[in-house]
Enzyme design. Sequence first.
Site, mmCIF file in Angstrom:
data_model
loop_
_atom_site.group_PDB
_atom_site.id
_atom_site.type_symbol
_atom_site.label_atom_id
_atom_site.label_comp_id
_atom_site.label_asym_id
_atom_site.label_seq_id
_atom_site.Cartn_x
_atom_site.Cartn_y
_atom_site.Cartn_z
ATOM 1 N N CYS A 128 -6.921 8.117 3.194
ATOM 2 C CA CYS A 128 -6.259 7.066 2.411
ATOM 3 C C CYS A 128 -6.048 7.519 0.974
ATOM 4 C CB CYS A 128 -7.115 5.804 2.409
ATOM 5 S SG CYS A 128 -7.727 5.340 4.033
ATOM 6 N N PRO A 132 0.228 0.976 -3.090
ATOM 7 C CA PRO A 132 1.525 0.312 -3.255
ATOM 8 C C PRO A 132 2.321 0.869 -4.443
ATOM 9 C CG PRO A 132 -0.176 -1.308 -2.780
ATOM 10 C CD PRO A 132 -0.877 0.013 -2.925
ATOM 11 N N SER A 136 4.813 8.840 -4.014
ATOM 12 C CA SER A 136 5.089 10.210 -4.487
ATOM 13 C C SER A 136 4.315 10.477 -5.774
ATOM 14 C CB SER A 136 6.581 10.378 -4.765
ATOM 15 O OG SER A 136 7.344 10.038 -3.631
ATOM 16 N N THR A 164 -2.552 6.025 7.976
ATOM 17 C CA THR A 164 -2.574 6.248 9.428
ATOM 18 C C THR A 164 -4.008 6.006 9.896
ATOM 19 O OG1 THR A 164 -0.766 7.834 9.240
ATOM 20 C CG2 THR A 164 -2.145 7.999 11.220
ATOM 21 N N GLY A 364 26.126 8.982 24.238
ATOM 22 C CA GLY A 364 27.021 7.814 24.172
ATOM 23 C C GLY A 364 26.245 6.510 24.234
ATOM 24 N N GLU A 388 3.850 12.890 3.823
ATOM 25 C CA GLU A 388 3.410 14.194 3.282
ATOM 26 C C GLU A 388 4.441 14.760 2.303
ATOM 27 O OE1 GLU A 388 0.867 16.767 4.593
ATOM 28 O OE2 GLU A 388 -0.273 15.332 5.779
#
Length: 408
Positions: A128, A132, A136, A164, A364, A388
């Site tokens: 983690c 928020p 980056s 995750t 298609g 990442e």
Amino acid sequence: MAEFTMELNDEQKEVRDWLHGFAADVIRPAAAEWDEREETPWPVIQEAAKVGIYSLDFYAQQYFDASGLGIPMAMEELFWGDAGIALSIVGTGLAAVGVLANGTEEQIGTWIPQMYGDANDVKVAAFCSSEPDAGSDVASMRTRAVYDEAKDEWVINGTKTWATNGGIANVHVVVAVVDPELGSKGHASFIIPPGTPGCSQGQKFKKHGIRASHTAEVVLDGVRVPGSCLLGGKEKLDERLARAREKAKQGGERVKNAAMATFEASRPAVGAMAVGTARAAYEVALDYATTRQQFGRPIIDNQGVAFQLADMRTQIDAARLLVWRASWMAINGKPFTAAEGSMSKLFASETAKKVTAQAIQILGGNGYTREYPVERMHRDAAIYTIFEGTSEIQRLVIARTLSGMPIR
Ligand SMILES: Cc1cc2nc3c(=O)[nH]c(=O)nc-3n(C[C@H](O)[C@H](O)[C@H](O)COP(=O)(O)OP(=O)(O)OC[C@H]3O[C@@H](n4cnc5c(N)ncnc54)[C@H](O)[C@@H]3O)c2cc1C
């Protein structure tokens, strides 16, 4: 140093075929179901644990393969099966690498086994870092860890996001600010042991793709962990902070954005995941194009379709070459003087997005439905240009590395 080679040896081929068999027989058939359920595919992880694919030993073996091809080959095969399920299988690895990279031997021995559990009782782990307001821009991180000397405990408060396995993990590895004056140099990583009061799951995200992989907020409210949960230990942290303060005083060092640098060595692995998804979609499209008849002939008889397939395969092979080169450089200690790790992730992830979109076009109307897997693969592929380090951040890293200029 191992020679760079594009040829897998017999042992590597055996591992690749074994992984491919698992991806084809266990992962791919389960993909549509877990994508719809948007839940962690525990039975598939358990199956992977039983055969030895979900374990630190397996990844360590691939990682220490001097050719550098072990990890990219494994990632490509598993993600060829399905990206969401494969991320559920390899996601724990991100937290394990966090401990391997920064932890003491005792921390590695204590926590990594608890991250994986065992085949009868599998566990997962979460890494983690993102918040928020700090994606980056990792230097904007706010989660704060304060040392309580009297109790030899760290008190952690903050909210992590997009983690995750966040909240369902047995062990969470959390990056927090220990010295706000130092930007990303003032960060440290902590283990949050199973069942720690104050650590809970916030919102679970409903996603566009990789829906079998659990992504959630992690709320840290007055979390107290023993001093031994600081990865690397207090002495090492104090030394590192002292050095950073000294450099900051001299005004010498430009504080780097950690998101741009930290993952440079792990980026080829994400590139390999993208190659797996792209290859899967390309194979479906090639098969469809040779069997689907329109105007009395297979659609691949038209250059408009055949040339698309030619481009798709060319780009996939080029992406794999970049990924394998960067992986070989990383394991052999060759510095990424041209940001080769970022190059591989950038090219492979953009390729996956493009190739999966082309696959839908070749199928298609069928390609646009959930009856065929390329629709899911295209949704899945969109993650590679985001996590990442986004594609824009990869370009920044490459451009700064090449030019030495502080390009914005
Ligand atoms: C499914 C999923 C799983 C994830 N798993 C984890 C995890 O396990 N652990 C974890 O810590 N994080 C995880 N993340 C977070 C992920 O790493 C971030 O989403 C990513 O770093 C981007 O941050 P952001 O979303 O805040 O985007 P922002 O940083 O807000 O970027 C938004 C847009 O602006 C662009 N941008 C930003 N800065 C610049 C710049 N300087 N120059 C040019 N363009 C720029 C970006 O490229 C992007 O297009 C996950 C995310 C997702 C979606």
